[in-house]
Design a protein around this motif. Structure first.
Motif, short mmCIF file in Angstrom:
data_model
loop_
_atom_site.label_atom_id
_atom_site.label_comp_id
_atom_site.label_asym_id
_atom_site.label_seq_id
_atom_site.Cartn_x
_atom_site.Cartn_y
_atom_site.Cartn_z
N LEU A 67 -26.61 23.56 -32.01
CA LEU A 67 -25.50 24.25 -31.37
C LEU A 67 -25.92 25.41 -30.48
O LEU A 67 -25.43 25.56 -29.36
N GLY A 68 -26.79 26.27 -30.96
CA GLY A 68 -27.14 27.47 -30.19
C GLY A 68 -25.92 28.37 -30.05
O GLY A 68 -24.99 28.34 -30.85
N SER A 69 -25.93 29.19 -29.01
CA SER A 69 -24.78 30.06 -28.74
C SER A 69 -24.58 30.14 -27.24
O SER A 69 -25.46 29.77 -26.46
N VAL A 70 -23.42 30.61 -26.85
CA VAL A 70 -23.11 30.75 -25.43
C VAL A 70 -23.56 32.12 -24.96
O VAL A 70 -23.22 33.14 -25.56
N SER A 71 -24.35 32.16 -23.89
CA SER A 71 -24.79 33.44 -23.33
C SER A 71 -24.99 33.28 -21.83
O SER A 71 -25.13 32.17 -21.32
N GLY A 72 -25.02 34.40 -21.14
CA GLY A 72 -25.22 34.36 -19.69
C GLY A 72 -23.91 34.42 -18.92
O GLY A 72 -22.83 34.27 -19.47
N LEU A 73 -24.02 34.63 -17.64
CA LEU A 73 -22.86 34.75 -16.76
C LEU A 73 -22.52 33.39 -16.15
O LEU A 73 -23.40 32.68 -15.67
N LEU A 74 -21.25 33.02 -16.19
CA LEU A 74 -20.83 31.73 -15.66
C LEU A 74 -20.10 31.85 -14.32
O LEU A 74 -20.29 31.04 -13.42
N GLY A 75 -19.27 32.88 -14.17
CA GLY A 75 -18.48 33.00 -12.96
C GLY A 75 -19.32 33.26 -11.72
O GLY A 75 -20.28 34.03 -11.74
N LYS A 76 -18.97 32.61 -10.58
CA LYS A 76 -19.74 32.77 -9.33
C LYS A 76 -18.92 32.20 -8.18
O LYS A 76 -17.84 31.64 -8.37
N ARG A 77 -19.45 32.28 -6.97
CA ARG A 77 -18.90 31.62 -5.79
C ARG A 77 -20.06 31.03 -5.00
O ARG A 77 -21.18 31.56 -5.01
N THR A 78 -19.79 29.93 -4.28
CA THR A 78 -20.85 29.24 -3.52
C THR A 78 -20.37 28.96 -2.10
O THR A 78 -19.22 28.56 -1.89
N ASP A 79 -21.24 29.15 -1.15
CA ASP A 79 -20.96 28.75 0.23
C ASP A 79 -21.31 27.27 0.33
O ASP A 79 -22.45 26.88 0.56
N THR A 80 -20.29 26.41 0.13
CA THR A 80 -20.54 24.97 0.10
C THR A 80 -20.89 24.40 1.47
O THR A 80 -21.33 23.25 1.58
N SER A 81 -20.70 25.18 2.55
CA SER A 81 -21.12 24.70 3.87
C SER A 81 -22.64 24.76 4.00
O SER A 81 -23.23 24.09 4.85
#
Length: 343
Positions: A67-81
């Protein structure tokens, strides 16, 4: 055993043989995966604590954590162009795996007890519930007290199952004791609570132990403080001292109507937690693994000892999914001020 008890016992054994698909239960037998899962689930259901943590079947005797655990940052934005969106791996699975060891949970029940149960219509349930509850409580005791998996155990010198398996506290000791497990305060080899010690009260101790938990886990909202009865008794004594002269407050203390948090965390007492133990983590960070397909049972009527013997064998491992999401005290080193000395 009485004749009526004998009839009920024989019927129970026949029913179990049909359920497990074997000719008889007086020889070692296993179960199909679905029946084995049902058995493990019923053991878990016999304990509130086991229902809170993870009890999981694994295929291999030794391997990586699941299982482990949840860590780190998930939210972001990407320039898909300019590029593709990329997913993030937030499952923290450390390099410390698990290893199951053979564990025997063998129970005997005297004829006198079985004769007493035979007077009730739920003889089968009483028998099996008793065995499952005994297994569940033993699992918990080893989980908190276990320090090694000896080739041959000795309950006389290790009454809490210290030599049965490597438990959760021991995993913290082995991982990075100085970072995750507090072993001393201002006095070498001691953590002093109360008086002029390291911590004037339990709140201060819990807050300090919380700082041992990895910083990214402290604000997740799922941490709890599991603590032993002597620590809570010390705190209750402080409440009596401060408020016991007021009848209404005294009544609230005596009836446990006072719900407290310590160091900003909800507190829980759990079975067989060391009396001066303190462990901060989340429920889902504690796990007990058992190896699928390796659960064995046998029920034997031992007339020479006037008892029925129920043998159970499992391969098990105790796991902290993310060791940095835990902080604890070395409970053997905790000293409490009794008004005149630290004892």
């Amino acid at each position: 055993m009485d004749n009526n008890t004998r009839l009920l016992f024989n019927k129970m054994c026949a029913d179990m043989a049909r359920t497990y698909g074997v000719n008889a239960v007086d020889k070692s037998f296993a179960a199909t995966p679905s029946v084995e899962q049902t058995l493990m689930d019923k053991i878990v259901l016999s304990s509130d604590f086991l229902q809170r943590i993870n009890v999981l079947g694994v295929d291999e005797l030794k391997g990586e954590k699941i299982l482990g655990s949840v860590s780190g940052l998930l939210g972001k934005r990407t320039d898909t162009s300019a590029g593709d969106r990329q997913t993030s791996d937030v499952a923290n699975l450390d390099a410390n795996g698990y290893e199951c060891v053979k564990t025997e949970y063998d129970v005997h029940l005297g004829y006198a007890l079985l004769d007493a149960w035979a007077k009730f219509p739920d003889f089968n349930d009483r028998f099996l519930t008793y065995v499952r509850r005994a297994i569940a409580l033993s699992r918990i005791k080893v989980g908190f007290h276990g320090t090694e998996a000896a080739a041959v155990t000795n309950s006389g010198t290790n009454p809490n199952g210290e030599d049965v398996n490597v438990g959760w506290f021991e995993h913290l000791r082995n991982y990075n004791a100085s970072a995750q497990l507090m072993s001393e305060g201002g006095t070498v080899g001691e953590i002093r609570l109360g008086g002029a010690g390291d911590y004037p009260n339990l709140d201060a101790m819990v807050y300090d132990v919380l700082q041992l938990v990895g910083e990214e886990h402290r604000d997740g909202g799922d941490l709890v403080a599991m603590m032993g009865r002597e620590l809570l008794s010390f705190d209750k004594t402080q409440l009596y001292t401060a408020q016991g002269a007021t009848p209404t407050e005294k009544e609230r203390i005596e009836t446990n109507a006072v719900t407290r948090t310590y160091g900003g965390l909800p507190s829980f007492t759990v079975p067989y937690m060391p009396a001066r133990g303190l462990l901060i983590t989340s429920w889902d960070n504690l796990s007990l693994y058992y190896q699928n397909g390796k659960v064995r049972q046998k029920i034997e009527d031992n007339a020479k000892r006037d008892r029925v013997e129920h043998y159970n064998t499992l391969n098990e491992a105790y796991v902290i999914e993310d060791l940095e999401k835990a902080g604890a005290v070395e409970f053997a080193n905790v000293k409490i001020w009794d008004g005149s000395a630290f004892v």
